[in-house]
Design a protein around this motif. Structure first.
Motif, mmCIF file in Angstrom:
data_model
loop_
_atom_site.group_PDB
_atom_site.id
_atom_site.type_symbol
_atom_site.label_atom_id
_atom_site.label_comp_id
_atom_site.label_asym_id
_atom_site.label_seq_id
_atom_site.Cartn_x
_atom_site.Cartn_y
_atom_site.Cartn_z
ATOM 1 N N ARG A 117 30.466 33.239 32.263
ATOM 2 C CA ARG A 117 31.631 33.722 33.017
ATOM 3 C C ARG A 117 31.247 34.008 34.466
ATOM 4 O O ARG A 117 31.953 33.608 35.392
ATOM 5 C CB ARG A 117 32.147 35.026 32.358
ATOM 6 N N ASP A 118 30.117 34.676 34.680
ATOM 7 C CA ASP A 118 29.809 35.196 36.020
ATOM 8 C C ASP A 118 29.095 34.211 36.939
ATOM 9 O O ASP A 118 29.199 34.348 38.159
ATOM 10 C CB ASP A 118 28.973 36.472 35.901
ATOM 11 N N LEU A 172 31.166 33.882 40.431
ATOM 12 C CA LEU A 172 30.690 34.603 41.605
ATOM 13 C C LEU A 172 30.345 33.643 42.736
ATOM 14 O O LEU A 172 30.398 34.023 43.910
ATOM 15 C CB LEU A 172 29.583 35.574 41.238
ATOM 16 N N SER A 209 38.300 35.032 41.849
ATOM 17 C CA SER A 209 37.201 35.045 40.876
ATOM 18 C C SER A 209 37.685 35.526 39.510
ATOM 19 O O SER A 209 37.253 35.012 38.475
ATOM 20 C CB SER A 209 36.036 35.898 41.381
ATOM 21 N N TRP A 210 38.613 36.479 39.476
ATOM 22 C CA TRP A 210 39.111 36.958 38.182
ATOM 23 C C TRP A 210 40.024 35.935 37.506
ATOM 24 O O TRP A 210 40.041 35.832 36.275
ATOM 25 C CB TRP A 210 39.785 38.333 38.310
ATOM 26 N N ALA A 224 37.692 33.714 35.958
ATOM 27 C CA ALA A 224 36.847 34.340 34.924
ATOM 28 C C ALA A 224 37.603 34.725 33.656
ATOM 29 O O ALA A 224 36.986 34.899 32.602
ATOM 30 C CB ALA A 224 36.198 35.592 35.510
ATOM 31 N N ARG A 284 44.081 44.705 39.830
ATOM 32 C CA ARG A 284 42.949 45.593 40.084
ATOM 33 C C ARG A 284 41.999 44.955 41.098
ATOM 34 O O ARG A 284 41.407 45.640 41.940
ATOM 35 C CB ARG A 284 42.226 45.860 38.767
ATOM 36 N N ASN A 292 38.087 44.801 45.512
ATOM 37 C CA ASN A 292 37.202 43.912 46.256
ATOM 38 C C ASN A 292 37.450 43.957 47.759
ATOM 39 O O ASN A 292 36.535 43.694 48.545
ATOM 40 C CB ASN A 292 37.268 42.502 45.683
HETATM 41 C C1 LIG Z 1 33.604 38.409 36.672
HETATM 42 N N1 LIG Z 1 34.106 38.469 37.995
HETATM 43 C C2 LIG Z 1 35.239 37.654 38.316
HETATM 44 C C3 LIG Z 1 33.532 39.230 38.944
HETATM 45 N N2 LIG Z 1 32.592 39.957 38.659
HETATM 46 N N3 LIG Z 1 34.001 39.114 40.157
HETATM 47 C C4 LIG Z 1 33.431 39.847 41.251
HETATM 48 C C5 LIG Z 1 34.119 41.135 41.425
HETATM 49 C C6 LIG Z 1 33.276 42.293 41.171
HETATM 50 C C7 LIG Z 1 33.994 43.586 41.279
HETATM 51 N N4 LIG Z 1 33.072 44.648 41.020
HETATM 52 C C8 LIG Z 1 35.158 43.701 40.320
HETATM 53 O O1 LIG Z 1 34.996 44.330 39.290
HETATM 54 O O2 LIG Z 1 36.234 43.154 40.577
#
Ligand SMILES: CN(C)C(=N)NCCC[C@H](N)C(=O)O
Length: 265
Positions: A150-151, A155, A192-193, A196, A245, A250
Motif C-alpha cells: 500500500r505505502d 508515497l 495518496s489516500w 491507497a 481527513r 497533510n
Molecule cells: C498510506 N498513505 C496514503 C499515506 N501514508 N499517505 C501519506 C500521508 C501520511 C499522513 N500522515 C496521513 O496520515 O495522511
C-alpha cells in the motif's frame, strides 16, 4: 546523514495528527482518545518517511533540501525517493497499525461494564502485549506485507503530487508560498489516500484474520473473496472519510515541515 528532516518530519507529523484528531476519533471509535500513544508512534513514522525521502533525494541528486528549489529534482527521482520512504515507513508503522486496526474492530467496550463481556484489549499497550504473547513478534507484523504494497507506490505518488502542484504555482527558483504549500500538501494527501484505499481495505482484513476465525490464503485470496462476496465497492470503503481527513492533515504537515526546514536554514 542530515538529521533535521527527521526532526521536522516528527514535529510536522505530530501537528498533522492533532488536526486529524476529530476524524480519527470518529473513524477509530476512541482509539485516539488519548494523544500520547499516537504522537509517540505515528509521528515517529512520519519522521522516518520525511527523513528517508529527503536523504534518498540527497543520494540520487546530490542536492540538499535548501538547494532543491534552484535545482529541482526530476519527477522520477522524487517518485523513487518517495517509494523508498514509503517502504521503510511501512515496516515501522506495521505494529502500530495492527494495534489500531485491532482496537478499531473491537466491539466490546474498553472499560468493563456490568453485564457486558470483558474487553479483549484494554488499550494499545495491553493489545501489543496480548498479540506478542499469543502470536510472537511475527504476530505484531501481521499485514506488514500488504502495508508495504500500500505505502511504497502511494508515497511515491504523494511526493510527486506535492512537487508537481508546488511547481505549477511557483516561479522558477523560488520557494512556494504558504498558500501553495497548504493546497499542494492537502491534495497530495487526498491523491495518496485515493490510491491507497483499495489496499488499505485488504490490509485491515488480513490484520483481523489473526483474531477472527476467517483465514485468508494470502493477499490475492483476500482480494478475490472480498470482491466476490461484497462486490467491487468493497475496495473503496472509507474513501470519503480518508480523503476528508487527508486534506487538513497533510496541508499542515507539509506547511510545518517546509517552515521548520526554512527557519533552520
Ligand atoms: C498510506 N498513505 C496514503 C499515506 N501514508 N499517505 C501519506 C500521508 C501520511 C499522513 N500522515 C496521513 O496520515 O495522511
Amino acid at each position: 546523514m542530515p538529521a533535521e528532516e527527521f526532526v521536522a518530519g516528527w514535529i510536522s507529523g505530530a501537528l498533522g495528527l492533532v488536526l486529524g484528531h476529530p476524524f480519527d476519533t470518529v473513524k477509530l471509535l476512541g482509539f485516539f482518545k488519548g494523544m500520547s500513544f499516537p504522537i509517540a508512534s505515528i509521528a515517529v513514522v512520519n519522521s522516518v518517511l520525511f527523513g528517508v525521502y529527503s536523504n534518498a533525494l540527497l543520494v540520487l541528486t546530490a542536492t540538499s533540501h535548501q538547494e532543491r528549489r534552484a535545482q529541482p529534482p526530476s519527477y522520477t527521482h522524487v517518485f523513487v525517493a518517495g517509494c523508498t520512504g514509503g517502504f521503510l515507513q511501512a515496516y515501522c508503522l506495521a505494529p502500530f497499525d495492527l494495534i489500531k486496526v485491532r482496537l478499531q474492530n473491537q466491539t466490546e467496550p474498553r472499560a468493563k461494564q456490568p453485564g457486558s463481556p470483558p474487553p479483549r484489549y484494554r488499550g494499545p499497550v495491553h493489545c501489543a502485549a496480548s498479540i506478542f504473547q499469543a502470536e510472537g513478534t511475527r504476530g505484531l507484523f501481521r499485514g506488514a506485507w500488504a502495508l508495504t504494497l500500500r505505502d511504497t507506490p502511494t508515497l511515491g505518488i504523494y511526493f510527486v503530487t506535492y512537487e508537481w502542484l508546488c511547481r505549477q504555482f511557483t516561479p522558477d527558483g523560488q520557494n512556494p508560498s504558504s498558500g501553495t504549500v497548504l493546497v499542494a500538501g492537502g491534495f497530495a494527501g487526498i491523491t495518496s489516500w485515493v490510491a491507497a484505499t483499495p489496499l488499505d481495505v485488504i490490509k485491515s482484513r488480513m490484520q483481523m484474520a489473526g483474531l477472527k476465525q476467517r483465514a485468508y490464503g494470502g493477499l490475492l485470496d483476500c482480494m478475490v473473496s472480498s470482491a466476490r462476496q461484497e462486490g467491487l465497492g468493497v475496495f473503496f470503503r472509507g474513501l470519503i472519510i480518508n480523503s476528508a481527513r487527508a486534506f487538513p492533515v497533510n496541508a499542515v504537515t507539509f506547511l510545518s515541515y517546509e517552515y521548520l526546514l526554512l527557519s533552520w536554514g
